[in-house]
Design an enzyme around this catalytic site. Structure first.
Site, PDB file in Angstrom:
ATOM      1  N   HIS A  10      27.868 -15.781  34.520  1.00 12.40           N
ATOM      2  CA  HIS A  10      26.897 -16.451  33.644  1.00 12.40           C
ATOM      3  C   HIS A  10      27.389 -17.803  33.139  1.00 12.40           C
ATOM      4  O   HIS A  10      26.751 -18.831  33.360  1.00 12.40           O
ATOM      5  CB  HIS A  10      26.552 -15.539  32.472  1.00 12.40           C
ATOM      6  CG  HIS A  10      26.032 -14.207  32.889  1.00 12.40           C
ATOM      7  ND1 HIS A  10      24.992 -14.062  33.780  1.00 12.40           N
ATOM      8  CD2 HIS A  10      26.417 -12.948  32.567  1.00 12.40           C
ATOM      9  CE1 HIS A  10      24.753 -12.784  33.985  1.00 12.40           C
ATOM     10  NE2 HIS A  10      25.609 -12.083  33.264  1.00 12.40           N
ATOM     11  N   CYS A  42      23.484  -6.715  33.056  1.00 11.13           N
ATOM     12  CA  CYS A  42      22.630  -6.004  32.107  1.00 11.13           C
ATOM     13  C   CYS A  42      21.492  -5.274  32.812  1.00 11.13           C
ATOM     14  O   CYS A  42      20.817  -4.433  32.217  1.00 11.13           O
ATOM     15  CB  CYS A  42      22.068  -6.967  31.068  1.00 11.13           C
ATOM     16  SG  CYS A  42      21.201  -8.376  31.781  1.00 11.13           S
TER      17      CYS A  42
END
Length: 464
Positions: A10, A42
């Protein structure tokens, strides 16, 4: 300008994309030891549970995308050593075994985190799996096909989402955690009690306040998890105990927290000039306390990665810190939290009060309306909001983002009570539920009590 980047999830992806756009003439080289980038971990539970059918949707960038921006992306390359003072790297090509050196003018460290793996007896048994990256998720799905009894160790967000996914796929599921409550870092007991009831109603076995002692198996495969309070049969075990920063490369070279999280300034620069860091490898500034903390979240990572790029040549935009805002959906319940729980605030030594507000989120004359529960945590003297939580069947989770902004801006409960929100019967009442939460806080510690505390304080100062 020669820029080296270590790690590309990320924070790394955010930093690389923005850097390539801002400095098109820069020579950017990315070293990533995995065979994919930008995986949204996630989404693992959604993928495991079959909600996400196409795993390609869990990636939002690719080496090809970065190449189109002029970035040299070296997949399956591991950085073995960083010489911060000498601005050099030693790298190994994991496909060929070749080792070579590289240099940099600017280094961006986005090495992320890795699951905590305690040295339990029997940890080497087959069918004990981590839950972090894309390869892990594929292994979990494959192993789960033949597993009847699944044990998940760790009752944080990932663990709770996984037990729900396994239960919905017809597995016998046990959730083990050393804490007395699930999700204890994010929610107070008023909320976790209800979530625990919901999980147990679905047949999930909760083994809380239990510490894993060892794993037992036969023919090299796990069959049992032994804890301080009993034994739990298992064909498949998923470890979701937590994460630690993956920062060994810079140990002893830059300032870190005791757990290894890299400390950065407001512009994402480490204690060594021209070396920047972002994401799960870093500490964040936790606005409720104003102190450095370790809160690995994708939202923190993408913001920090973007700030690295913006401040790489000139310090332009300062980091605003974070409240650690998060959300989760468990069966029919929508849950979100920001800032500190009451338990965390008390543990940190803050003198706080709390208020809980429960009401139908919109007028009762509407065809349907649902109850929503809110809790707010605030300092008694300053009235400053330091945390909030909510839970409802209807999705009101975006409201926690509003409360996050309140904490960010050091708003008081009185200000929350009177801040301007729209009214429309489809969505809320004339007094928005967040206004009402502010009033609940005011009622929880009336003005007379506040005045008495203030008077006591003045008297104490006068006596001194």
């Amino acid at each position: 300008m020669k820029i080296a980047v270590i790690g590309c999830t990320h924070a790394g992806t955010a930093a690389i994309v923005r850097t390539a756009k801002l400095y098109p003439d820069a020579e950017i080289t990315v070293y990533e030891r995995n065979d994919n980038i930008s995986f949204l971990s996630c989404g693992i539970a959604l993928y495991v549970g079959g909600v996400v059918k196409d795993p390609n949707g869990l990636f939002y960038s690719s080496p090809e995308h970065l190449a189109a921006l002029g970035v040299d992306t070296r997949m399956r390359h591991e950085v073995l050593n960083v010489d911060a003072a000498g601005k050099s790297l030693t790298v190994r090509n994991l496909e060929t075994g070749e080792e070579f050196g590289d240099t940099f003018d600017k280094l961006i460290v986005t090495t992320g985190s890795w699951p905590i793996i305690p040295k339990f007896e029997g940890i080497e048994l087959d069918n004990i799996i981590l839950s972090k990256n894309f390869n892990h998720s594929n292994t979990i799905i494959e192993k789960a096909k033949t597993a009847k009894r699944v044990v998940v160790i760790g009752a944080g967000y990932i663990g709770v989402e996984l037990v729900e996914a396994f239960e919905m796929n017809g597995k016998e599921v046990t959730l083990i955690d050393a804490e007395k409550r699930i999700l204890s870092k994010y929610l107070d007991a008023e909320f976790t009690d209800r979530i625990e009831d919901s999980l147990e109603e679905q047949g999930i076995k909760l083994a809380l306040d239990e510490k894993v002692v060892r794993f037992e198996g036969q023919a090299g495969k796990v069959q049992k998890v032994v804890t301080t309070k009993g034994e739990h049969e298992a064909d498949l075990v998923i470890l979701c105990i937590g994460f630690r920063p993956n920062t060994e490369l810079l140990k002893g070279q830059v300032d870190m927290l005791p757990n290894g999280a890299i400390l950065v300034d407001n512009y994402m620069e480490t204690s060594v000039q021209d070396i920047y860091a972002a994401g799960d490898s870093c500490a964040i500034r936790y606005n409720p306390t104003g102190k450095a903390a370790y809160i690995p979240l994708a939202t923190n990572a993408v913001r920090m990665g973007t700030l690295v790029a913006l401040n790489l040549v000139e310090k332009k935009i300062a980091y605003m810190g974070t409240q650690g805002t998060s959300g989760i959906k468990i069966y029919e319940d929508n849950i979100a939290a920001t800032g500190m729980t009451e338990a965390a605030a008390l543990e940190a030594g803050l003198d706080v009060a709390t208020a809980t507000f429960e009401d139908n989120y919109r007028p009762e004359f509407m065809p349907e309306f649902e109850k929503a529960t809110f809790k707010i945590v605030f300092e008694k003297d300053s009235r400053r909001i330091v945390g909030a939580q909510l839970m409802s069947k209807v999705d009101l989770t975006q409201s926690i983002n509003t409360l996050s902004v309140c904490i960010q801006n050091k708003m008081t409960v009185e200000e929350l009570a009177f801040v301007d929100f729209f009214f429309q019967p489809h969505y809320n009442k004339p007094w928005n539920y967040l206004n009402s939460l502010g009033f609940a806080a005011m009622d929880a510690q009336p003005a007379s009590e506040r005045e008495e505390r203030a008077a006591r304080s003045v008297k104490e100062e006068t006596n001194v």
